[in-house]
Design a protein around this motif. Sequence first.
Motif, PDB file in Angstrom:
ATOM      1  N   MET A   1      46.993  49.887  20.285  1.00  0.00           N
ATOM      2  CA  MET A   1      45.684  49.633  20.834  1.00  0.00           C
ATOM      3  C   MET A   1      45.550  50.341  22.178  1.00  0.00           C
ATOM      4  SD  MET A   1      43.968  45.943  21.274  1.00  0.00           S
ATOM      5  CE  MET A   1      43.482  45.532  22.913  1.00  0.00           C
ATOM      6  N   GLU A   2      44.489  51.096  22.347  1.00  0.00           N
ATOM      7  CA  GLU A   2      44.270  51.860  23.559  1.00  0.00           C
ATOM      8  C   GLU A   2      43.646  50.979  24.637  1.00  0.00           C
ATOM      9  OE1 GLU A   2      41.638  55.690  24.694  1.00  0.00           O
ATOM     10  OE2 GLU A   2      42.744  55.767  22.821  1.00  0.00           O
ATOM     11  N   SER A   3      44.082  51.161  25.874  1.00  0.00           N
ATOM     12  CA  SER A   3      43.526  50.343  26.950  1.00  0.00           C
ATOM     13  C   SER A   3      42.142  50.864  27.332  1.00  0.00           C
ATOM     14  CB  SER A   3      44.450  50.342  28.161  1.00  0.00           C
ATOM     15  OG  SER A   3      44.439  51.594  28.797  1.00  0.00           O
ATOM     16  N   GLN A   4      41.316  49.953  27.796  1.00  0.00           N
ATOM     17  CA  GLN A   4      39.987  50.301  28.261  1.00  0.00           C
ATOM     18  C   GLN A   4      39.880  49.853  29.706  1.00  0.00           C
ATOM     19  OE1 GLN A   4      36.752  48.230  26.398  1.00  0.00           O
ATOM     20  NE2 GLN A   4      35.217  49.508  27.366  1.00  0.00           N
ATOM     21  N   LEU A   5      39.775  50.817  30.610  1.00  0.00           N
ATOM     22  CA  LEU A   5      39.682  50.497  32.021  1.00  0.00           C
ATOM     23  C   LEU A   5      38.256  50.126  32.378  1.00  0.00           C
ATOM     24  CD1 LEU A   5      41.925  53.303  33.558  1.00  0.00           C
ATOM     25  CD2 LEU A   5      42.535  50.924  33.041  1.00  0.00           C
ATOM     26  N   VAL A   6      38.124  49.059  33.165  1.00  0.00           N
ATOM     27  CA  VAL A   6      36.813  48.617  33.625  1.00  0.00           C
ATOM     28  C   VAL A   6      36.808  48.607  35.150  1.00  0.00           C
ATOM     29  CG1 VAL A   6      36.294  47.277  31.556  1.00  0.00           C
ATOM     30  CG2 VAL A   6      37.472  46.178  33.458  1.00  0.00           C
ATOM     31  N   PRO A   7      35.646  48.854  35.754  1.00  0.00           N
ATOM     32  CA  PRO A   7      35.575  48.893  37.220  1.00  0.00           C
ATOM     33  C   PRO A   7      35.666  47.503  37.837  1.00  0.00           C
ATOM     34  CG  PRO A   7      33.402  49.247  36.268  1.00  0.00           C
ATOM     35  CD  PRO A   7      34.367  49.190  35.127  1.00  0.00           C
ATOM     36  N   LEU A   8      36.218  47.476  39.040  1.00  0.00           N
ATOM     37  CA  LEU A   8      36.314  46.257  39.837  1.00  0.00           C
ATOM     38  C   LEU A   8      35.643  46.485  41.179  1.00  0.00           C
ATOM     39  CD1 LEU A   8      40.125  45.445  39.395  1.00  0.00           C
ATOM     40  CD2 LEU A   8      38.227  44.431  38.125  1.00  0.00           C
ATOM     41  N   ASP A   9      35.093  45.429  41.749  1.00  0.00           N
ATOM     42  CA  ASP A   9      34.615  45.447  43.126  1.00  0.00           C
ATOM     43  C   ASP A   9      35.697  44.816  43.997  1.00  0.00           C
ATOM     44  OD1 ASP A   9      32.041  46.474  42.544  1.00  0.00           O
ATOM     45  OD2 ASP A   9      31.309  44.461  42.053  1.00  0.00           O
ATOM     46  N   VAL A  10      35.911  45.378  45.171  1.00  0.00           N
ATOM     47  CA  VAL A  10      36.792  44.753  46.146  1.00  0.00           C
ATOM     48  C   VAL A  10      35.900  43.806  46.945  1.00  0.00           C
ATOM     49  CG1 VAL A  10      38.400  45.084  48.051  1.00  0.00           C
ATOM     50  CG2 VAL A  10      38.265  46.796  46.226  1.00  0.00           C
ATOM     51  N   VAL A  11      36.082  42.502  46.721  1.00  0.00           N
ATOM     52  CA  VAL A  11      35.213  41.499  47.331  1.00  0.00           C
ATOM     53  C   VAL A  11      35.567  41.290  48.794  1.00  0.00           C
ATOM     54  CG1 VAL A  11      34.490  39.074  47.244  1.00  0.00           C
ATOM     55  CG2 VAL A  11      34.847  40.359  45.126  1.00  0.00           C
ATOM     56  N   GLY A  12      36.846  41.236  49.106  1.00  0.00           N
ATOM     57  CA  GLY A  12      37.258  41.026  50.482  1.00  0.00           C
ATOM     58  C   GLY A  12      38.633  40.421  50.572  1.00  0.00           C
ATOM     59  N   VAL A  13      38.979  40.046  51.784  1.00  0.00           N
ATOM     60  CA  VAL A  13      40.280  39.451  52.074  1.00  0.00           C
ATOM     61  C   VAL A  13      40.048  37.982  52.394  1.00  0.00           C
ATOM     62  CG1 VAL A  13      42.283  39.493  53.618  1.00  0.00           C
ATOM     63  CG2 VAL A  13      41.153  41.630  52.968  1.00  0.00           C
ATOM     64  N   ARG A  14      40.858  37.126  51.811  1.00  0.00           N
ATOM     65  CA  ARG A  14      40.770  35.687  52.036  1.00  0.00           C
ATOM     66  C   ARG A  14      42.164  35.166  52.349  1.00  0.00           C
ATOM     67  NH1 ARG A  14      36.364  37.541  51.512  1.00  0.00           N
ATOM     68  NH2 ARG A  14      34.653  36.791  50.230  1.00  0.00           N
ATOM     69  N   ILE A  15      42.220  33.934  52.797  1.00  0.00           N
ATOM     70  CA  ILE A  15      43.496  33.264  53.046  1.00  0.00           C
ATOM     71  C   ILE A  15      43.654  32.168  52.001  1.00  0.00           C
ATOM     72  CG2 ILE A  15      44.871  31.908  54.669  1.00  0.00           C
ATOM     73  CD1 ILE A  15      44.425  34.817  55.543  1.00  0.00           C
ATOM     74  N   GLU A  16      44.757  32.226  51.251  1.00  0.00           N
ATOM     75  CA  GLU A  16      45.050  31.230  50.226  1.00  0.00           C
ATOM     76  C   GLU A  16      45.676  30.025  50.915  1.00  0.00           C
ATOM     77  OE1 GLU A  16      47.304  28.944  47.479  1.00  0.00           O
ATOM     78  OE2 GLU A  16      48.326  30.268  48.868  1.00  0.00           O
ATOM     79  N   LEU A  17      45.129  28.856  50.632  1.00  0.00           N
ATOM     80  CA  LEU A  17      45.643  27.626  51.229  1.00  0.00           C
ATOM     81  C   LEU A  17      46.470  26.877  50.193  1.00  0.00           C
ATOM     82  CD1 LEU A  17      42.451  26.457  53.123  1.00  0.00           C
ATOM     83  CD2 LEU A  17      44.462  27.560  54.080  1.00  0.00           C
ATOM     84  N   PRO A  18      47.472  26.162  50.534  1.00  0.00           N
ATOM     85  CA  PRO A  18      47.918  25.819  51.869  1.00  0.00           C
ATOM     86  C   PRO A  18      48.946  26.790  52.451  1.00  0.00           C
ATOM     87  CG  PRO A  18      49.132  24.511  50.287  1.00  0.00           C
ATOM     88  CD  PRO A  18      48.174  25.387  49.501  1.00  0.00           C
ATOM     89  N   SER A  19      49.350  27.806  51.680  1.00  0.00           N
ATOM     90  CA  SER A  19      50.420  28.697  52.137  1.00  0.00           C
ATOM     91  C   SER A  19      49.982  29.643  53.244  1.00  0.00           C
ATOM     92  CB  SER A  19      50.947  29.525  50.967  1.00  0.00           C
ATOM     93  OG  SER A  19      49.962  30.461  50.558  1.00  0.00           O
TER      94      SER A  19
END
Length: 167
Positions: A1-19
Amino acid sequence: MESQLVPLDVVGVRIELPSKQPVVVLRGAEPGLENLHVAVLVGPAEANAVAMAMEKKVPPRPMTHDLLAEVMTRLGSGVRSVEIGMLDSSTYRGTITLGSGRSFDARASDAIAVAVRVQCLVTMDREMLTRVGITPRTAATGQRPISEDEIREFRRFLDNAEPEDFE
């Protein structure tokens, strides 16, 4: 099966809690995929590099990602695209493809930092996006996001909770 690449938007940088671990948030950019988000754990330096580029802040001297983008642009016919994939079950990897067609392996965080600087296409395999992407609470249920006050209240509850509170 051939892969199909789809576009992504870079939404931003966040901080994952609680780490308090920084993450770069990517989102599907095609209709039907726009509710799928991918959080890529990154280091503080890479998070800063992505955030600065997204905010169009230019440091007095080039940062490493600025230098890398400039070298690839001047010597490698520019950056055509960046692909985000999986290295293993919990680690993302990046592939930077130049205008000449040559590709280079990179850490996902570095590849994203370069992509934001040169404003090139960021992609992921469609099947992978549907497998690893998550739908935020608001998109999935129509509910409002959890507020900071609700999070603080829940933390206070947990700090003072007794075993009987969970019966």
